[in-house]
Design an enzyme around this catalytic site. Structure first.
Site, PDB file in Angstrom:
ATOM      1  N   ASP A 137       0.817  -1.211   0.000  1.00 51.90           N
ATOM      2  CA  ASP A 137       0.000   0.000   0.000  1.00 51.90           C
ATOM      3  C   ASP A 137       0.854   1.265   0.000  1.00 51.90           C
ATOM      4  O   ASP A 137       1.938   1.280   0.580  1.00 51.90           O
ATOM      5  CB  ASP A 137      -0.913  -0.033   1.240  1.00 51.90           C
ATOM      6  CG  ASP A 137      -2.115   0.877   1.083  1.00 51.90           C
ATOM      7  OD1 ASP A 137      -2.290   1.477  -0.001  1.00 51.90           O
ATOM      8  OD2 ASP A 137      -2.883   0.994   2.052  1.00 51.90           O
ATOM      9  N   HIS A 142       2.924   3.181  -9.071  1.00 50.26           N
ATOM     10  CA  HIS A 142       2.702   1.747  -9.287  1.00 50.26           C
ATOM     11  C   HIS A 142       3.925   1.099  -9.955  1.00 50.26           C
ATOM     12  O   HIS A 142       4.299  -0.021  -9.627  1.00 50.26           O
ATOM     13  CB  HIS A 142       1.454   1.514 -10.142  1.00 50.26           C
ATOM     14  CG  HIS A 142       0.179   1.867  -9.430  1.00 50.26           C
ATOM     15  ND1 HIS A 142      -0.087   1.463  -8.147  1.00 50.26           N
ATOM     16  CD2 HIS A 142      -0.907   2.592  -9.824  1.00 50.26           C
ATOM     17  CE1 HIS A 142      -1.278   1.920  -7.771  1.00 50.26           C
ATOM     18  NE2 HIS A 142      -1.799   2.619  -8.772  1.00 50.26           N
ATOM     19  N   SER A 188      -7.125  -6.084  -6.190  1.00 52.88           N
ATOM     20  CA  SER A 188      -8.223  -6.661  -5.410  1.00 52.88           C
ATOM     21  C   SER A 188      -9.530  -6.604  -6.190  1.00 52.88           C
ATOM     22  O   SER A 188      -9.651  -5.854  -7.174  1.00 52.88           O
ATOM     23  CB  SER A 188      -8.382  -5.905  -4.094  1.00 52.88           C
ATOM     24  OG  SER A 188      -8.960  -4.641  -4.332  1.00 52.88           O
ATOM     25  N   TRP A 240     -11.462  -2.667  -9.108  1.00 55.62           N
ATOM     26  CA  TRP A 240     -12.162  -2.341 -10.363  1.00 55.62           C
ATOM     27  C   TRP A 240     -12.880  -1.001 -10.251  1.00 55.62           C
ATOM     28  O   TRP A 240     -13.245  -0.397 -11.253  1.00 55.62           O
ATOM     29  CB  TRP A 240     -13.181  -3.426 -10.723  1.00 55.62           C
ATOM     30  CG  TRP A 240     -12.553  -4.749 -11.029  1.00 55.62           C
ATOM     31  CD1 TRP A 240     -12.603  -5.871 -10.256  1.00 55.62           C
ATOM     32  CD2 TRP A 240     -11.776  -5.111 -12.181  1.00 55.62           C
ATOM     33  NE1 TRP A 240     -11.911  -6.899 -10.841  1.00 55.62           N
ATOM     34  CE2 TRP A 240     -11.393  -6.463 -12.036  1.00 55.62           C
ATOM     35  CE3 TRP A 240     -11.359  -4.414 -13.334  1.00 55.62           C
ATOM     36  CZ2 TRP A 240     -10.622  -7.134 -12.985  1.00 55.62           C
ATOM     37  CZ3 TRP A 240     -10.590  -5.086 -14.275  1.00 55.62           C
ATOM     38  CH2 TRP A 240     -10.236  -6.420 -14.092  1.00 55.62           C
ATOM     39  N   LEU A 244      11.729 -20.020  -3.999  1.00 57.57           N
ATOM     40  CA  LEU A 244      10.611 -19.272  -3.412  1.00 57.57           C
ATOM     41  C   LEU A 244       9.284 -19.593  -4.105  1.00 57.57           C
ATOM     42  O   LEU A 244       9.196 -19.643  -5.329  1.00 57.57           O
ATOM     43  CB  LEU A 244      10.886 -17.766  -3.549  1.00 57.57           C
ATOM     44  CG  LEU A 244       9.817 -16.831  -2.974  1.00 57.57           C
ATOM     45  CD1 LEU A 244       9.833 -16.854  -1.450  1.00 57.57           C
ATOM     46  CD2 LEU A 244       9.988 -15.404  -3.477  1.00 57.57           C
ATOM     47  N   SER A 273      -8.494  -5.372   4.545  1.00 58.56           N
ATOM     48  CA  SER A 273      -9.052  -5.095   3.220  1.00 58.56           C
ATOM     49  C   SER A 273      -9.352  -6.364   2.417  1.00 58.56           C
ATOM     50  O   SER A 273      -8.948  -6.484   1.259  1.00 58.56           O
ATOM     51  CB  SER A 273      -8.130  -4.178   2.412  1.00 58.56           C
ATOM     52  OG  SER A 273      -7.994  -2.954   3.074  1.00 58.56           O
ATOM     53  N   GLU A 283       0.850 -12.978  12.562  1.00 62.88           N
ATOM     54  CA  GLU A 283       1.262 -11.740  13.235  1.00 62.88           C
ATOM     55  C   GLU A 283       1.083 -10.610  12.233  1.00 62.88           C
ATOM     56  O   GLU A 283       1.403 -10.781  11.051  1.00 62.88           O
ATOM     57  CB  GLU A 283       2.755 -11.818  13.610  1.00 62.88           C
ATOM     58  CG  GLU A 283       3.090 -12.819  14.672  1.00 62.88           C
ATOM     59  CD  GLU A 283       2.627 -12.376  16.060  1.00 62.88           C
ATOM     60  OE1 GLU A 283       2.461 -11.164  16.283  1.00 62.88           O
ATOM     61  OE2 GLU A 283       2.425 -13.262  16.906  1.00 62.88           O
TER      62      GLU A 283
HETATM   63  C1  FPP Z   1      -1.966   0.180  -3.385  1.00 58.91           C
HETATM   64  O1  FPP Z   1      -1.464   1.501  -3.444  1.00 58.91           O
HETATM   65  C2  FPP Z   1      -1.406  -0.616  -4.460  1.00 58.91           C
HETATM   66  C3  FPP Z   1      -2.126  -1.193  -5.468  1.00 58.91           C
HETATM   67  C4  FPP Z   1      -3.588  -1.073  -5.573  1.00 58.91           C
HETATM   68  C5  FPP Z   1      -1.464  -1.966  -6.551  1.00 58.91           C
HETATM   69  C6  FPP Z   1      -0.245  -2.729  -6.157  1.00 58.91           C
HETATM   70  C7  FPP Z   1       0.480  -3.151  -7.383  1.00 58.91           C
HETATM   71  C8  FPP Z   1       1.826  -3.080  -7.577  1.00 58.91           C
HETATM   72  C9  FPP Z   1       2.792  -2.664  -6.530  1.00 58.91           C
HETATM   73  C10 FPP Z   1       2.435  -3.479  -8.863  1.00 58.91           C
HETATM   74  C11 FPP Z   1       1.847  -4.723  -9.432  1.00 58.91           C
HETATM   75  C12 FPP Z   1       2.767  -5.850  -9.536  1.00 58.91           C
HETATM   76  C13 FPP Z   1       2.485  -6.938 -10.304  1.00 58.91           C
HETATM   77  C14 FPP Z   1       3.242  -8.179 -10.202  1.00 58.91           C
HETATM   78  C15 FPP Z   1       1.372  -6.891 -11.241  1.00 58.91           C
HETATM   79  P1  FPP Z   1      -2.500   2.684  -3.592  1.00 58.91           P
HETATM   80  O2  FPP Z   1      -2.618   3.035  -5.015  1.00 58.91           O
HETATM   81  O3  FPP Z   1      -3.785   2.322  -2.917  1.00 58.91           O
HETATM   82  O4  FPP Z   1      -1.778   3.825  -2.806  1.00 58.91           O
HETATM   83  P2  FPP Z   1      -2.469   5.013  -1.997  1.00 58.91           P
HETATM   84  O5  FPP Z   1      -3.240   4.357  -0.874  1.00 58.91           O
HETATM   85  O6  FPP Z   1      -1.287   5.792  -1.502  1.00 58.91           O
HETATM   86  O7  FPP Z   1      -3.324   5.767  -2.953  1.00 58.91           O
END
Ligand code: FPP
Length: 236
Positions: free
Chosen positions: A16, A33, A61, A65, A127, A192, A203
């Protein structure tokens, strides 16, 4: 003296803070991102080096969408790029990659790349890396219940056979041990809809750092925190 760390077998991460990271730098969210995706590769390597056996990340998630269309497009583009060279990456790092979530809502080319990647990396012994895509725990549980009741009706299983092990075998995380450590970056302290069943005894750790800044030292610090905790399972 070498630091003695207790290494979690399975770490689950909610990545996040990409948007806030970009905003702080007056950059578009898409850059956040992209940086987040780069960080993920570093964390995969670092986790494997530390001896972590399973790593599961929340990449998209069922609720995502609802984000603006252009942001969804960026995330799908990052995913396509990731999948494009992941066969090689999985081979070079001896990594087994699996996707959890309902991928049927993703574009067909993405579904195909996922299946292929899962197939070719299935016998890798390093892994175990799980990517949650169009994943939501409630959705996963409902899909499991639907398949399970269908199997009941078909006489493949009996209702009184149902126990935690049988139920777990219907989840997307079948054959994957439950996480013992959950990390959510950016200071948010919520699950979430992530791995609700599986995190029953995990944990939780909520560092303030935003995901694109979560480097291997931050992972080490997280494992230090884990090491310091006294793990109890309700028994003693
Ligand atoms: C949350 O940050 C992050 C996401 C919704 C996307 C996470 C995806 C990646 C790190 C890259 C994807 C990697 C692969 C392998 C496909 P946010 O946008 O909610 O941040 P904010 O809360 O600061 O707005």
């Amino acid at each position: 003296m070498e630091e003695l760390l207790k290494i979690p077998v399975h770490i689950a991460i909610i990545m996040d803070g990409n948007g806030r990271w970009a905003k702080k730098r007056k950059l578009p969210r898409s850059v956040g991102h992209q940086q987040g995706a780069k960080r993920l590769e570093e964390i995969c390597r670092a986790a494997a080096e530390m001896g972590v056996k399973y790593l599961t990340v929340y990449a998209f998630s069922t609720e995502n969408w609802a984000r603006p269309e252009d942001e969804i497009a960026t995330l799908m583009k990052i995913l396509r790029n990731y999948l494009a060279d992941s066969i090689k990456k999985a081979r070079d790092n001896n990594m087994r990659i699996r996707v959890i979530g309902d991928i049927s809502r993703l574009d067909l080319d993405i579904q195909k790349s996922i299946r292929r990647l899962e197939e070719v990396s299935a016998s890798n012994t390093g892994l175990n890396f799980q990517i949650a895509l169009n994943y939501g725990s409630r959705d996963e549980i409902l899909r499991a219940v639907r398949r399970m009741t269908a199997d009941c009706r078909a006489g493949k299983i009996q209702p009184d056979e149902l126990d935690e092990t049988l139920f777990s075998s219907y989840l997307d995380t079948k054959d994957i041990p439950d996480p013992d450590f959950l990390i959510r970056t950016s200071g948010e302290q919520r699950l979430s809809n992530y791995l609700l069943w599986q995190c029953a005894y995990a944990e939780f750790y909520f560092p303030e750092v935003l995901w694109p800044d979560f480097d291997k030292n931050a992972l080490k610090e997280a494992v230090r925190q884990y090491t310091a905790r006294d793990r109890r399972f309700g028994g003693v």
